[in-house]
Design a protein around this motif. Structure first.
Motif, short mmCIF file in Angstrom:
data_model
loop_
_atom_site.label_atom_id
_atom_site.label_comp_id
_atom_site.label_asym_id
_atom_site.label_seq_id
_atom_site.Cartn_x
_atom_site.Cartn_y
_atom_site.Cartn_z
N ASP A 631 38.60 26.07 -63.72
CA ASP A 631 39.03 24.91 -62.69
C ASP A 631 38.46 25.27 -61.24
O ASP A 631 38.55 24.29 -60.46
CB ASP A 631 40.59 24.86 -62.49
CG ASP A 631 41.45 24.63 -63.70
OD1 ASP A 631 40.63 23.79 -64.41
OD2 ASP A 631 42.24 24.81 -64.01
N VAL A 632 38.13 26.43 -61.04
CA VAL A 632 37.41 26.78 -59.83
C VAL A 632 35.75 26.60 -60.10
O VAL A 632 35.29 26.08 -59.16
CB VAL A 632 37.81 28.16 -59.30
CG1 VAL A 632 36.98 28.57 -58.01
CG2 VAL A 632 39.35 28.11 -58.56
N GLU A 633 35.32 27.25 -60.97
CA GLU A 633 33.94 27.13 -61.02
C GLU A 633 33.16 25.88 -60.98
O GLU A 633 32.19 25.63 -60.66
CB GLU A 633 33.48 27.81 -62.61
CG GLU A 633 32.31 28.09 -62.93
CD GLU A 633 31.73 28.71 -64.02
OE1 GLU A 633 30.71 28.83 -64.64
OE2 GLU A 633 32.81 29.03 -64.92
N GLN A 634 33.76 24.68 -61.72
CA GLN A 634 33.29 23.48 -61.77
C GLN A 634 33.01 22.64 -60.46
O GLN A 634 32.10 22.32 -60.47
CB GLN A 634 33.84 22.64 -62.95
CG GLN A 634 33.92 23.18 -64.20
CD GLN A 634 34.71 22.43 -65.44
OE1 GLN A 634 35.54 21.48 -65.13
NE2 GLN A 634 34.51 22.80 -66.75
N PRO A 635 34.08 22.60 -59.73
CA PRO A 635 33.89 22.04 -58.51
C PRO A 635 32.96 22.77 -57.61
O PRO A 635 32.29 22.22 -56.78
CB PRO A 635 35.15 22.12 -57.92
CG PRO A 635 36.24 22.87 -58.54
CD PRO A 635 35.51 23.34 -59.94
N ILE A 636 33.00 24.20 -57.70
CA ILE A 636 32.13 24.87 -56.83
C ILE A 636 30.57 24.57 -57.21
O ILE A 636 29.67 24.41 -56.29
CB ILE A 636 32.20 26.70 -56.91
CG1 ILE A 636 33.65 26.77 -56.07
CG2 ILE A 636 31.31 27.14 -56.23
CD1 ILE A 636 33.82 28.28 -56.24
N ALA A 637 30.23 24.64 -58.48
CA ALA A 637 29.20 24.40 -58.99
C ALA A 637 28.61 23.30 -58.65
O ALA A 637 27.37 22.69 -58.27
CB ALA A 637 28.97 24.50 -60.47
N ARG A 638 29.70 22.08 -58.84
CA ARG A 638 29.14 20.57 -58.33
C ARG A 638 28.94 20.58 -57.04
O ARG A 638 27.79 19.74 -56.69
CB ARG A 638 30.24 19.63 -58.82
CG ARG A 638 29.99 18.26 -58.72
CD ARG A 638 30.99 17.45 -59.61
NE ARG A 638 30.35 16.03 -59.20
CZ ARG A 638 31.05 15.06 -58.36
NH1 ARG A 638 32.10 15.52 -57.72
NH2 ARG A 638 30.64 13.80 -58.45
#
Length: 835
Positions: A631-638
């Motif tokens: 849930d944190v990794e995906q928006p940070i990567a985006r």
């Protein structure tokens, strides 16, 4: 000694009373920072304002009777028992006597709005009117009116009546001035007023006596030959101009939109009138946000429109008709300036930083010669000859550049790293083989006596002060004693790592402080994520200047994991919205877009506005990855992949640079890496893709990797009190009404969005009983339902899932009990009926 140790330490500690002074100080500090204290203090100030209002008003009528009571009041005795006519008794009369009679006279009433407005702001976190302006104006006019009335009272020799108007301050100041310059003191009094008005209200003195502009000529024919509609048209033009001027004064912060309501044929429009375009008339330097909406000015007839833009004399208005019109208007009005949203904002000054006595360089010639000889001897023991050696002294380490003899393999020197460190008795050395751009091999040896790099030195350097970078940050000094300044916008994201206590938090504070010293609040916003809850709290004071937050959030600095997920997704929405605006504007990046907006090529009525840079700072990524993971990794990567073009930049820090924290997805999108000392070579390779960070000496010693270059730096030291002073300096100035609002994000972290999936028809027969049990105990536990209702584990699990879908308990949190979202039985019963 053993007998001095108590047999029961816990009991002894309980019986031993703590120091009263320590307990008192602790409680006071904790209470003074609470919202309850601010609310109570605000109510107290408002009550004091009301107390003064009634006391002052009564004193104007009953002052003569109360004066003798007040002046003869004794600390003890029956004087205290005397009754005053004032509705608030003897103390109300005494306060009114002091401020009205002794000090300022009737102008002391101006103290009341200061108390009431400041109390309202403390209690309800809102300003009815700007408090800073109110305070300065009230204090000045209170003193000036006392002085003004005092002149006439003194000239009339009515000393016995001076209390009703001027008070003692005004009377005795006039007595003093009269002894010096006589009746000319009234000129001094008016001169003081003139100076205050001109400077405080920023009066444009160049237009005070300027001749009024002539009315534009509507037609050249004689009046007798002019058609009647042209005469009416001239009157309509004058009327529209007056309306525009009046509207501009009343709606300084809004957009004015010219709309056309007539349905007349285009052929009926006279040739000298321009076509009507439904475009905004942006007010220069007003906020581009359309939160209040545009102010519409309706023109009923075509004849009501002026012939040309030049006929509108008010320079606060602008018609965006076409490119040629914009060029003409730019010459007349100038560029849009976003900084005029806060025109009185002052940048932090260097005197907020501490002075340190640096002294002379700590590396002596003897130490340099000894180290160089040991390096040469060690390499000679392994058959490696040195052609030359040169030393460069840095604040933390000294770089020895060697040129080996012909035929020596570089890898052979590289493998001798530990042997050289042993011969030098150093904490750890780092070999750079070869140094990029040079034909030499570098050996970095820690200095015995390190040099501190104070923040005032690097912030005040000419290189940083004159930097034209979009987001300039100064990190410290290089190994050659050069101050290192870089641009965060070109990194464009920064990944930081370092073991506990090695300077990572100081590095974050250094980045934030650099940006605060160089950027205006209209140009930059911070999104601060602090899972540790203590590192970034210093920046709470600049909330209304530099911070961004979610709508309806309690605090701007995010500490809760659920709120972090919502904030990151909200930033993704902000990113998408900005890209849509860039697409409409025909721009490729934020810099081009803002330049176009500054040149008044974009229409605020279509949602365009001046976009500030947004810097997301996450203080501890490891904690977020443990609790939220994907849930944190995906928006940070985006955000890391896409957000740099629209001015959103990330600074992510962690003290555990392992592969399950800094995943491949995150790492691939952070080209700039900054590492303080880490515990192992594996951690160094994880963060920098190479070793070396494990050989750093700590206390701000760091390696910065940007592309293929790795630079060794000594981070500047910024102390916590210095950061507090900078934030206090900014926070005490006038700011925006609130923090910068990010788009609203509707997530499923607290069960609210899952309520629509709840099917009342399929709920368990024990659903209501389980809900009451959970709310009574305020514990969302499957085992509690299983024990109390004597159900199997699977059925109790299904009940918890249904309670979550109904919005009664929160989401699954691992081993912790679920959060109970409903706090009392009355609310629960209403909720159950609504289901």
């Amino acid at each position: 000694m053993a007998r001095n140790i108590p047999k029961n330490p816990e009991r002894t500690n309980k019986e031993r009373k703590p120091s009263s002074q320590f307990s008192f100080d602790f409680n006071i500090k904790k209470f003074s920072k609470s919202s309850q204290f601010h609310f109570i203090l605000g109510l107290l100030l408002m009550f004091l304002g009301v107390f003064m209002l009634f006391s002052f008003t009564s004193y104007l009528f009953t002052g003569d009777e109360d004066q003798s009571e007040v002046e003869t009041l004794q600390i003890a005795g029956d004087a205290i028992k005397k009754k005053a006519q004032n509705p608030f008794g003897l103390y109300g009369a005494k306060l009114a006597h002091l401020l009205l009679f002794r000090l300022f006279g009737i102008s002391a009433f101006l103290l009341i709005p200061i108390l009431v407005i400041s109390g309202f702001k403390l209690s309800f976190k809102r300003e009815l009117i700007p408090l800073e302006k109110l305070t300065w104006q009230s204090i000045f006019y209170m003193l000036w009116l006392s002085l003004f009335f005092g002149f006439f009272i003194f000239m009339l020799e009515a000393e016995e009546n001076w209390s009703s108007l001027c008070g003692g301050v005004g009377y005795y100041l006039n007595e003093y001035m009269y002894d010096i310059i006589g009746w000319a003191s009234i000129l001094v009094i008016f001169f003081i007023l003139t100076v205050f008005v001109v400077y405080y209200y920023e009066v444009d003195t160049s237009t005070l006596f300027a001749p009024s502009p002539k009315e534009p000529e509507i037609f050249e024919e004689d009046e007798d030959e002019a058609p009647e509609e042209n005469i009416a048209n001239a009157k309509n033009i004058k009327r529209v101009r007056e309306n525009l001027e009046l509207l501009a004064l009343e709606n300084e912060d809004d957009d004015v939109v010219v709309q056309r309501e007539d349905n007349s044929d285009e052929a009926n429009i006279r040739p000298y009138l321009p076509p009507i375009v439904e475009t905004p008339i942006p007010v220069p330097n007003a906020k581009a946000s359309t939160a209040k909406g545009p102010v519409a000015l309706t023109i009923e007839n075509v004849e009501d429109i002026p012939e040309s833009i030049d006929e509108i004399e008010d320079e606060t208005l602008l018609l965006d008709i076409n490119e040629d019109a914009n060029d003409e208007v730019l010459k007349k009005f100038g560029l849009y300036d976003p900084m005029l949203d806060l025109p009185h904002y002052k940048y932090p000054t260097l005197d907020l930083m501490k002075e340190y006595d640096m002294g002379k360089p700590n590396v002596s010639q003897e130490e340099l010669k000894a180290n160089s000889d040991k390096i040469v001897d060690t390499l000679a023991n392994y058959g490696i000859g040195i052609a030359s050696i040169k030393a460069t002294i840095g604040p933390t380490v000294t770089l020895y550049e060697i040129i080996p003899d012909a035929g020596v393999r570089i890898s052979k020197i590289k493998n001798l790293e530990d042997d050289i460190a042993l011969s030098l008795a150093a904490l750890g050395i780092r070999i750079i083989a070869p140094i990029p751009g040079k034909g030499t091999i570098g050996i970095e040896v820690p200095n015995k006596n390190r040099e501190m790099v104070p923040v005032k030195m690097v912030i005040g350097c000419e290189k940083f002060q004159k930097s034209n970078a979009d987001l300039p940050i100064v990190l410290g000094k290089t190994i050659s004693n050069d101050i290192f300044v870089t641009d965060l916008a070109k990194m464009p994201h920064l990944l930081m790592a370092g073991a506990t206590g090695q300077g990572k938090s100081v590095g974050l504070n250094m980045i934030l402080t650099s940006l605060l010293y160089k950027k205006h609040p209209s140009q930059l916003k911070f999104v601060l994520v602090d899972p540790k809850k203590v590192e970034l709290t210093l920046f709470n004071k600049i909330e209304r200047h530099f911070l961004a937050m979610l709508p309806n959030a309690a605090e701007a600095i995010i500490t809760d994991t659920k709120k972090v997920v919502h904030t990151l997704n909200s930033l993704c929405i902000e990113m998408d919205n900005r890209y849509n605006l860039l697409k409409d504007a025909g721009c490729r990046n934020l810099k081009e877009y803002n330049a176009k907006f500054v040149n008044r090529r974009l229409n605020p009525d279509k949602g365009h506005y001046f976009m500030p840079y947004i810097v997301l700072i996450i203080d501890e990524l490891a904690d977020l990855m443990m609790t939220a993971g994907k849930d944190v990794e995906q928006p940070i990567a985006r955000l890391a992949q896409l957000a740099r073009a629209i001015g959103i930049h990330l600074v992510v820090a962690t003290q555990r640079p392992s592969v399950n924290v800094i995943t491949g997805t995150i790492k691939a999108n952070f080209p700039a890496r900054l590492s303080f000392k880490v515990t192992s070579k594996i951690d160094s390779r994880t963060i920098l893709d190479t070793g070396g960070a494990e050989q750093l000496v700590g206390m701000g010693d760091m390696l910065l990797s940007m592309g293929s270059d790795i630079i060794r730096l000594q981070c500047a030291f910024v102390d916590t009190p210095e950061v507090e002073d900078v934030c206090e300096f900014i926070g005490n100035q006038q700011g925006y009404d609130s923090a910068y609002m990010l788009p609203e994000f509707e997530g499923d972290g607290e069960g609210g969005s899952e309520k629509s999936d709840f099917d009342p028809a399929s709920r368990d027969q024990f659903f209501d009983e389980a809900a009451r049990l959970i709310v009574t105990h305020q514990q969302g536990s499957t085992s509690l339902i299983q024990r109390r209702l004597k159900l199997g584990y699977n059925r109790a699990g299904r009940l918890i899932d249904q309670l979550e879908a109904a919005g009664i308990v929160g989401a699954f949190e691992g081993s912790k009990a679920r959060e109970v979202l409903i706090k009392d039985m009355e609310t629960l019963e209403r909720h159950l009926k609504s289901l």
